[in-house]
Scaffold this motif. Structure first.
Motif, PDB file in Angstrom:
ATOM      1  N   ILE A 289      -7.724   4.938   7.966  1.00  0.00           N
ATOM      2  CA  ILE A 289      -7.022   4.248   6.888  1.00  0.00           C
ATOM      3  C   ILE A 289      -5.666   4.902   6.664  1.00  0.00           C
ATOM      4  CG2 ILE A 289      -7.048   3.683   4.422  1.00  0.00           C
ATOM      5  CD1 ILE A 289     -10.067   3.557   4.545  1.00  0.00           C
ATOM      6  N   LYS A 290      -4.635   4.082   6.589  1.00  0.00           N
ATOM      7  CA  LYS A 290      -3.279   4.597   6.356  1.00  0.00           C
ATOM      8  C   LYS A 290      -2.993   4.643   4.864  1.00  0.00           C
ATOM      9  CE  LYS A 290       1.591   3.798   7.497  1.00  0.00           C
ATOM     10  NZ  LYS A 290       2.556   2.942   8.226  1.00  0.00           N
ATOM     11  N   GLU A 291      -2.485   5.780   4.412  1.00  0.00           N
ATOM     12  CA  GLU A 291      -2.193   5.926   2.987  1.00  0.00           C
ATOM     13  C   GLU A 291      -0.952   5.131   2.613  1.00  0.00           C
ATOM     14  OE1 GLU A 291      -2.346   9.345  -0.413  1.00  0.00           O
ATOM     15  OE2 GLU A 291      -1.746   9.947   1.608  1.00  0.00           O
TER      16      GLU A 291
ATOM     17  N   PRO B 174       0.760  -3.826   4.747  1.00  0.00           N
ATOM     18  CA  PRO B 174       0.110  -2.510   4.740  1.00  0.00           C
ATOM     19  C   PRO B 174       1.070  -1.357   4.848  1.00  0.00           C
ATOM     20  CG  PRO B 174      -0.310  -3.669   6.799  1.00  0.00           C
ATOM     21  CD  PRO B 174       0.330  -4.649   5.882  1.00  0.00           C
TER      22      PRO B 174
ATOM     23  N   CYS C 244      -8.017   1.851  -3.075  1.00  0.00           N
ATOM     24  CA  CYS C 244      -7.075   1.606  -1.977  1.00  0.00           C
ATOM     25  C   CYS C 244      -7.086   0.137  -1.564  1.00  0.00           C
ATOM     26  CB  CYS C 244      -7.362   2.529  -0.795  1.00  0.00           C
ATOM     27  SG  CYS C 244      -8.874   2.164   0.126  1.00  0.00           S
ATOM     28  N   THR C 245      -8.199  -0.554  -1.784  1.00  0.00           N
ATOM     29  CA  THR C 245      -8.256  -1.986  -1.492  1.00  0.00           C
ATOM     30  C   THR C 245      -7.497  -2.785  -2.541  1.00  0.00           C
ATOM     31  OG1 THR C 245     -10.389  -1.771  -0.382  1.00  0.00           O
ATOM     32  CG2 THR C 245      -9.807  -3.953  -1.200  1.00  0.00           C
TER      33      THR C 245
ATOM     34  N   GLN D 106      -3.793  -3.231  -2.305  1.00  0.00           N
ATOM     35  CA  GLN D 106      -3.254  -3.994  -1.192  1.00  0.00           C
ATOM     36  C   GLN D 106      -3.146  -5.500  -1.460  1.00  0.00           C
ATOM     37  OE1 GLN D 106      -2.376  -2.942   2.139  1.00  0.00           O
ATOM     38  NE2 GLN D 106      -2.300  -0.942   1.194  1.00  0.00           N
TER      39      GLN D 106
ATOM     40  N   THR E 120      -6.044  -1.907   5.952  1.00  0.00           N
ATOM     41  CA  THR E 120      -6.690  -1.060   4.956  1.00  0.00           C
ATOM     42  C   THR E 120      -7.939  -1.717   4.395  1.00  0.00           C
ATOM     43  OG1 THR E 120      -4.615   0.027   4.350  1.00  0.00           O
ATOM     44  CG2 THR E 120      -6.387   0.077   2.719  1.00  0.00           C
TER      45      THR E 120
ATOM     46  N   LYS F 266      -5.513   9.627  -0.007  1.00  0.00           N
ATOM     47  CA  LYS F 266      -6.153   9.709   1.306  1.00  0.00           C
ATOM     48  C   LYS F 266      -6.937  11.018   1.493  1.00  0.00           C
ATOM     49  CE  LYS F 266      -6.989   8.836   5.687  1.00  0.00           C
ATOM     50  NZ  LYS F 266      -5.898   8.680   6.666  1.00  0.00           N
TER      51      LYS F 266
END
Length: 609
Positions: A563-565, A12, A454-455, A458, A338, A404
């Motif tokens: 949530i972390k960008e 992440p 965003c998913t 990852q 995330t 984000k």
């Protein structure tokens, strides 16, 4: 392979999963990997020798749908040609779903249904869509995505035609449930196919096209449904039939334009036991939510039995998935911060979004006395907001790679829009309602696609389908729960307001329709004073629904803030698959060992890779 992990989930804190550092930049208009083609090379392919020599021949072993040749390194025009069939398929599914929204009050009244039946017609589709979405995602990781999306369209349209033949609410609900199976495939596969063709960094603008398709179909559906319903020689049944020719066209276009490599993994079997346990657990939970407060009390033996059974099935599902070789939902995905936060945020976004917007048709028709056609026109501000925010945010994300802020802004607008809609009544000026709906649409447009983005950013390519469907599943689950719970609350609130209004008129304290068991009222047949009471009850009750949905949206906002960008990757799913296959080929043939054994310093000071 230095940044990859055994679980296939990216670190992440990392900037991207790049199995091969020598080929990490996706340039617009760049050529595709010649080695992964099965047909003649296009003129622009010569510009991309990234994987066309040496061990890169391994990807050629993959078969492609219909001799396909297109990949994500095509020009914008070529990508749009490949996406045209997919977008048309999405248009058909959304149109077939939304076209009945304005007609639903008329449909339920004609079939003699109740407010509970109204809710079930919507919930049945959400229930099966939710339960089958992860299975579609897993199948996409194992077999032809093109075949799957075509199958989903066929299921959806056949069920739509069957719904048009229904003569009672039970039959209608059954066919709507089958519709949900096809809808689950289309909603999951659209995002999965997009991710396979286009890198996360470039995906923003194309997510905007998905959002635009969603907006056009969502606007066109209610309008077309209203016109069909108000046209005497057609009637509401044609709301279900009208999508059939569009579906045939979508199938033809998909066959000609969508070409993706088929990844064949030897010895892999679908975890049918896990799929059955998952579907059973979710279905039992949603059936309880839908019936509680209507057929039995919320605190009753039926509640304890159904909730307990759902929890037991969920525990068995987790146990089965932890031991399965190819789980339907890989539990290791949730080790990633995330993915876990985006999934939970999607759950609460689904509750507030579906749970609030599905009752708009009732508000305009039963609280304001408008026709189905006018009711469809009145929802345009919300759809325009969704259209603008999804397309604009997608293009800006592609330009600067920052996502984000859009998620956060979307969640804030969602909270604000729902809170303001909580103040509406049957006589609220329309321009107030329009402004509130526009805020809601802006928020939804920023949230829906970017939570999936965003998913997908990852995960490894082998989990792309499963991860995408997990986010879609949680959003659908939230929607099904939201519609069921808020629908039950709405029925109770309307019954109470009607009783109060009739008591003030000096009439009997009974419902004039709109309760859980009372039928949907036909305003034209009600006396003037009673009609005013019913309109006021629906306006006040639906306004209460938005107030109840607002705190749920606040929870979604908190989750989004956590949530972390992470920078978006520049390689598509197919390119990652090529990298993985090349690495496996090198391991088997010893090419990698030979390369590592070669003299480190190359002429000119460059290092040999």
């Amino acid at each position: 392979m230095a940044t990859s992990t055994r679980s296939g989930v990216r670190d992440p804190d990392g900037g991207g999963h790049e199995p091969r550092r020598g080929a990490h930049t996706l340039r617009k208009g760049a050529g595709r990997d010649a080695a992964s083609r099965t047909g003649p090379a296009a003129p622009h392919d010569a510009a991309a020798p990234k994987t066309s020599t040496g061990p890169a021949a391994s990807p050629a072993a993959r078969s492609a749908d219909s001799g396909a040749t297109e990949t994500p390194t095509m020009t914008h025009r070529q990508i749009m040609e490949a996406l045209s069939g997919l977008l048309l398929g999405m248009f058909v599914a959304i149109l077939s779903s939304t076209i009945v929204s304005t007609a639903l009050p008329r449909i339920i009244a004609d079939l003699g249904g109740s407010q509970s039946a109204y809710t079930w017609v919507v919930t049945a589709t959400l229930l099966t869509m939710t339960a089958t979405t992860p299975l579609w995602g897993k199948l996409a990781d194992l077999t032809s995505k093109k075949m799957l999306v075509q199958t989903a369209i066929v299921i959806f349209v056949l069920a739509s035609a069957g719904a048009g033949l229904a003569h009672d609410t039970g039959t209608l609900i059954a066919f709507r449930a089958v519709q949900g199976i096809g809808m689950g495939g289309l909603t999951a596969l659209a995002q999965i196919i997009l991710a396979a063709m286009i890198s996360p960094r470039e995906r923003g603008r194309y997510n905007g096209y998905l959002g635009a398709t969603f907006a056009v179909a969502t606007v066109g559906g209610p309008l077309l449904g209203g016109v069909i319903t108000d046209t005497g020689w057609l009637g509401w049944r044609w709301c279900f039939y009208v999508g059939v020719p569009f579906a045939v066209l979508a199938l033809v276009v998909l066959q000609k334009t969508l070409h993706l490599p088929v990844v064949k993994r030897q010895g892999v079997k679908i975890d049918w036991l896990g799929a059955g346990l998952f579907a059973s657990s979710v279905s039992l939970l949603l059936i309880w939510v839908t019936l509680a407060g209507d057929d039995y009390a919320w605190l009753s033996w039926q509640t304890y039995a159904m909730v307990g059974g759902s929890i037991l099935l969920a525990l068995l599902f987790v146990l089965t998935e932890s031991r399965a070789r190819e789980p339907i939902v890989p539990l290791r995905l949730f080790r990633n911060r995330t993915i876990s936060l985006a999934s939970l945020a999607s759950l609460f976004v689904g509750v507030s979004m579906f749970g609030a917007t599905v009752f708009l048709a009732q508000y305009f028709q039963l609280a304001r006395g408008e026709s189905p056609t006018v009711a469809g026109l009145m929802t345009i501000p919300m759809i325009l907001g969704l259209f603008l925010s999804s397309t604009v945010s997608g293009r800006i994300i592609t330009r600067n790679g920052r996502w984000k802020a859009w998620l956060t802004g979307g969640a804030v607008l969602l909270v604000g829009g729902l809170g303001l809609l909580g103040t509406i009544r049957h006589d609220t000026p329309y321009w107030h309602v329009a402004a509130f709906m526009a805020l809601l649409g802006l928020g939804v447009g920023m949230l829906m696609q970017n939570l999936v983005l965003c998913t997908q950013n990852q995960v490894d390519v082998r989990d792309l389908g499963a991860a995408s469907s997990v986010v879609t599943f949680f959003r659908s689950l939230g929607g099904a729960v939201g519609v069921s719970v808020l629908g039950a609350v709405l029925a109770e609130r309307i019954s109470g307001y009607v009783r109060e209004g009739l008591a003030e008129l000096g009439g009997p304290a009974r419902g004039a329709g709109g309760g859980a068991q009372g039928g949907i009222p036909d305003l034209a047949e009600l006396p003037g004073p009673v009609r005013t009471v019913v309109e006021s009850a629906y306006g006040h009750g639906i306004g209460d629904i938005y107030l109840y949905a607002t705190p749920i949206a606040v929870v979604a906002l908190v989750l989004v803030l956590l949530i972390k960008e992470v920078p978006l990757r520049t390689r598509s799913g197919i390119q990652q698959g090529d990298d993985a296959e090349r690495a496996q080929h090198e391991e088997k043939t010893g090419t990698r060992a030979e390369r590592e054994a070669a003299p480190a310093p190359a002429p000119g000071g460059a290092r040999a890779r």
